[in-house]
Each structure stands twice: as structure tokens, then as C-alpha cells.
Design a protein around this motif. Structure first.
Motif, short mmCIF file in Angstrom:
data_model
loop_
_atom_site.label_atom_id
_atom_site.label_comp_id
_atom_site.label_asym_id
_atom_site.label_seq_id
_atom_site.Cartn_x
_atom_site.Cartn_y
_atom_site.Cartn_z
N VAL A 5 13.85 -43.41 101.97
CA VAL A 5 15.31 -43.52 101.96
C VAL A 5 15.92 -42.17 102.31
N LEU A 6 17.15 -42.21 102.77
CA LEU A 6 17.92 -40.99 103.01
C LEU A 6 18.72 -40.65 101.77
N SER A 7 18.89 -39.38 101.50
CA SER A 7 19.71 -38.97 100.37
C SER A 7 21.17 -39.28 100.67
N GLU A 8 21.96 -39.36 99.61
CA GLU A 8 23.40 -39.60 99.81
C GLU A 8 24.02 -38.45 100.59
N LYS A 9 23.54 -37.23 100.38
CA LYS A 9 24.05 -36.08 101.11
C LYS A 9 23.79 -36.23 102.61
N THR A 10 22.60 -36.71 102.97
CA THR A 10 22.26 -36.91 104.38
C THR A 10 23.12 -38.01 105.00
N ILE A 11 23.35 -39.08 104.24
CA ILE A 11 24.20 -40.17 104.74
C ILE A 11 25.61 -39.65 105.00
N ILE A 12 26.14 -38.88 104.07
CA ILE A 12 27.49 -38.32 104.24
C ILE A 12 27.55 -37.44 105.48
N HIS A 13 26.50 -36.63 105.67
CA HIS A 13 26.42 -35.77 106.86
C HIS A 13 26.42 -36.63 108.13
N LEU A 14 25.60 -37.69 108.12
CA LEU A 14 25.47 -38.58 109.27
C LEU A 14 26.80 -39.24 109.63
N LEU A 15 27.54 -39.64 108.62
CA LEU A 15 28.80 -40.34 108.85
C LEU A 15 29.97 -39.39 109.06
N SER A 16 29.74 -38.10 108.83
CA SER A 16 30.83 -37.13 108.96
C SER A 16 30.80 -36.36 110.27
N ILE A 17 29.73 -36.47 111.04
CA ILE A 17 29.66 -35.73 112.29
C ILE A 17 30.73 -36.23 113.25
N GLU A 18 31.07 -35.40 114.19
CA GLU A 18 32.13 -35.75 115.14
C GLU A 18 31.57 -36.66 116.22
N TYR A 19 32.14 -37.83 116.34
CA TYR A 19 31.75 -38.78 117.38
C TYR A 19 32.68 -38.62 118.58
N PRO A 20 32.18 -38.82 119.80
CA PRO A 20 33.05 -38.72 120.97
C PRO A 20 34.21 -39.71 120.88
N SER A 21 35.37 -39.31 121.38
CA SER A 21 36.54 -40.19 121.34
C SER A 21 36.53 -41.15 122.53
N THR A 22 35.34 -41.63 122.86
CA THR A 22 35.15 -42.62 123.93
C THR A 22 34.99 -43.99 123.30
N PRO A 23 35.10 -45.07 124.08
CA PRO A 23 34.84 -46.40 123.51
C PRO A 23 33.47 -46.50 122.85
N GLU A 24 32.47 -45.87 123.49
CA GLU A 24 31.12 -45.91 122.92
C GLU A 24 31.06 -45.13 121.61
N GLY A 25 31.72 -43.97 121.56
CA GLY A 25 31.73 -43.17 120.35
C GLY A 25 32.41 -43.89 119.20
N ILE A 26 33.53 -44.55 119.50
CA ILE A 26 34.24 -45.32 118.49
C ILE A 26 33.37 -46.47 117.99
N ARG A 27 32.68 -47.12 118.93
CA ARG A 27 31.77 -48.21 118.55
C ARG A 27 30.62 -47.69 117.69
N ASP A 28 30.04 -46.56 118.08
CA ASP A 28 28.87 -46.04 117.36
C ASP A 28 29.23 -45.70 115.91
N ARG A 29 30.41 -45.12 115.69
CA ARG A 29 30.82 -44.84 114.32
C ARG A 29 30.94 -46.13 113.52
N ALA A 30 31.53 -47.17 114.13
CA ALA A 30 31.67 -48.45 113.44
C ALA A 30 30.31 -49.07 113.13
N ILE A 31 29.37 -48.90 114.05
CA ILE A 31 28.02 -49.42 113.84
C ILE A 31 27.37 -48.75 112.63
N LEU A 32 27.45 -47.42 112.56
CA LEU A 32 26.83 -46.68 111.44
C LEU A 32 27.48 -47.05 110.12
N GLU A 33 28.79 -47.13 110.09
CA GLU A 33 29.49 -47.51 108.87
C GLU A 33 29.11 -48.92 108.44
N THR A 34 28.93 -49.81 109.40
CA THR A 34 28.59 -51.21 109.09
C THR A 34 27.15 -51.34 108.62
#
Length: 304
Positions: A118-147
Motif C-alpha cells: 500500500v501507499l502511505s497517506e503522505k504519498t497519496i497526498i503528494h500524488l494528488l497534489s502535484i500540478e497537472y497540465p491545464s489540458t483536457p488530458e490533465g484535467i481528466r487524469d486528475r479526475a481519474i486519480l481522485e476517482t
């Protein structure tokens, strides 16, 4: 082997797979695994002049299992093989093809408990906090990770989500798991917010003039594949310097473990994960036990 030599086995295998799909709701991956295991057994049977399933004895089955064990078949794979053979001979007895179910008492090998990574909660927060590109793909990828992390989904469940799967007002996700079983999974604010942004700003641009029933799409409107999902996670793992990589089930394991850490009960976790058997969910109690041992070691007066 000649085509006619294996006809009886081919018919038996097709029949039992149809039975397992329609009456036991076996998922496509389970069906494929059973097919490969049974077809390998059938080839061995024909090579040993056992072209008629009715001629096979329990000694023959033990001989085949011993051969597979000697060839280095892992206990978990051997267990899958025995389960497949049990299904086959149970079905043949039910249909009257054989007079008795010779595989019913086959002994299962002992399979060691595999504690999921498993990943630690700290690693998950890091993963979800990185800057995603403001492209359609970047917006989609953030939604995928959150989901993925927010709902604890399998890869097949994520790529299979439909546009209508996201119930925005109720903050729920309608998920179809193994065997087509439906479950409703609540979503937290972060996942809901990421999905709303994706539906408003990402998905329409990815679709263009096309339409799609799928929730997550690639540019041009086609559904996202499991391969593309794994590639996405590999890229993100490299961005945060995670050498061992990330896969969808790792996020699912992390989802389950973190819920237990924060007090979720096992029965609720079973429903959220879509496990048919509570015993499958219980593996996460072993992961949680590691944390409890560390808590005991650190805080109990006699824990050192």
C-alpha cells in the motif's frame, strides 16, 4: 493431436464455461483463466489416450497435478487449477456424462497469505497534489486519480464507468464489478469536484464532435483502455520519484487500508470494495495489524 481426439473435451469445456458464465456469473477474466487451465488439462488427457472424459480417474487427475507441481506451478496457480477441475467434473456429473464427481474431494494446496503493498497517506497526498497540465488530458487524469483512490475501484471498473455512472447530486458512483454486480460507492468532495471540472472543461474537448457513453475518454472520443490507465499511473509514479511504480490495484489496496486505519468496519469495507466474500476483505486486517503493532510498540509502557 487429431482434431477428433479432443472433440469430447472441447464440447465439455465449452459447456462448463457456459454454465459458469450464466449460472455462476463468472467474470470474463475468470472465464479466460478457466478456459486456459482446462484446455491444458484436456491436451494432456488426449496425449495420454484419455480422449473420453468418462475414462478419467482420480489417479489420472493426481498424476496431472503432480506433474504440474513438479514443473514449478505455484500453490496459488495450483489452487486455481483444482477449482477449475472441480467445476468441470461437477458439471459433467450433473449432466450425466460421468457416473460420479471424482474431483470433489481434491485437496487444496496451502497458499501463504500475501499482504498487499500500500501507499502511505503522505504519498497519496503528494500524488494528488502535484500540478497537472491545464489540458483536457490533465484535467481528466486528475479526475481519474481522485476517482480511483476515492472509490477504491478496480482498473476494469474505472475504464468501464459510463457517463451516467456519476450521480452528481447524490455524490455517488454506480459501479459494476465482477460478474456484473452493481454497487453504489460514495465520493468525497475532492473526487466530486475533480469529476465536475472534468465533465465541464475536459471531457467536451476530448470528445469534440463525437459522442460516447463512457465517462473517461481519450482525445477523439474513444474509451480509455486499461493499458492507457497503467501508462498514466507509471508517468505519475516517475514524477513523484516512486521507483516501484503505481498500478490501479495499489490505489485500491491503499483506499481499503486507509479506511481501516481511520475506523471503518470490515463489513462496510466489503460493500465498498464489492467483495462477494468477507474473507477476501479480511486480508486488510493483517495490514492494519502492522500499524497496531507499531502503535503498541511506541506507546505502551512495556511495548519496547
Amino acid at each position: 493431436m487429431r482434431k477428433t481426439d479432443g472433440d469430447a473435451w472441447a464440447q465439455a469445456i465449452e459447456s462448463v464455461l457456459c454454465y459458469l458464465a450464466t449460472e455462476k456469473d463468472h467474470a470474463a477474466n475468470t472465464q479466460l483463466s478457466n478456459r486456459l487451465l482446462l484446455e491444458a488439462f484436456a491436451r494432456w488427457a488426449v496425449e495420454n489416450r484419455l480422449c473420453d472424459p468418462a475414462r478419467v480417474t482420480i489417479e489420472d487427475i493426481h498424476r496431472y497435478l503432480a506433474r504440474e507441481r513438479d514443473r514449478g506451478l505455484a500453490p496459488s496457480s495450483l489452487k486455481s487449477l483444482i477449482v477449475a477441475l472441480r467445476h468441470l467434473f461437477f458439471f459433467l456429473r450433473r449432466e450425466g456424462t460421468i457416473s460420479s464427481d471424482i474431483a470433489t474431494d481434491l485437496e487444496m494446496p496451502k497458499v501463504g497469505l500475501r499482504i498487499p503493498r500500500v501507499l502511505s497517506e503522505k504519498t497519496i497526498i503528494h500524488l494528488l497534489s502535484i500540478e497537472y497540465p491545464s489540458t483536457p488530458e490533465g484535467i481528466r487524469d486528475r479526475a481519474i486519480l481522485e476517482t480511483l483512490y476515492g472509490a477504491g475501484l478496480r482498473a476494469s471498473e474505472l475504464v468501464g464507468l459510463r457517463f451516467t455512472s456519476f450521480l452528481r447530486e447524490e455524490r455517488l458512483l454506480r459501479v459494476f464489478g465482477k460478474g456484473g454486480k452493481e454497487r453504489m460507492v460514495p465520493l468525497g468532495r475532492a473526487a466530486v469536484r475533480a469529476l465536475e471540472v472534468y465533465l465541464r472543461e475536459g471531457r467536451p474537448l476530448l470528445l469534440g464532435a463525437r459522442r460516447s457513453d463512457f465517462l473517461f475518454v481519450k482525445r477523439g472520443g474513444g474509451p480509455l483502455s486499461r493499458f492507457a490507465l497503467n501508462q498514466l499511473l507509471s508517468r505519475l509514479a516517475r514524477r513523484i520519484g516512486l521507483g516501484r511504480g503505481i498500478h490501479p490495484h495499489l490505489l485500491r489496496h491503499s483506499f481499503a487500508t486507509h479506511l481501516l486505519h481511520h475506523g471503518a468496519d470490515l463489513r462496510s469495507l466489503q460493500l465498498l470494495l464489492g467483495h462477494a466474500d468477507l474473507a477476501t476483505t479480511q486480508i486488510y486486517t493483517h495490514v492494519d495489524a502492522d500499524r497496531l503493532r507499531e502503535v503498541h510498540r511506541r506507546f505502551h509502557p512495556r511495548g519496547q
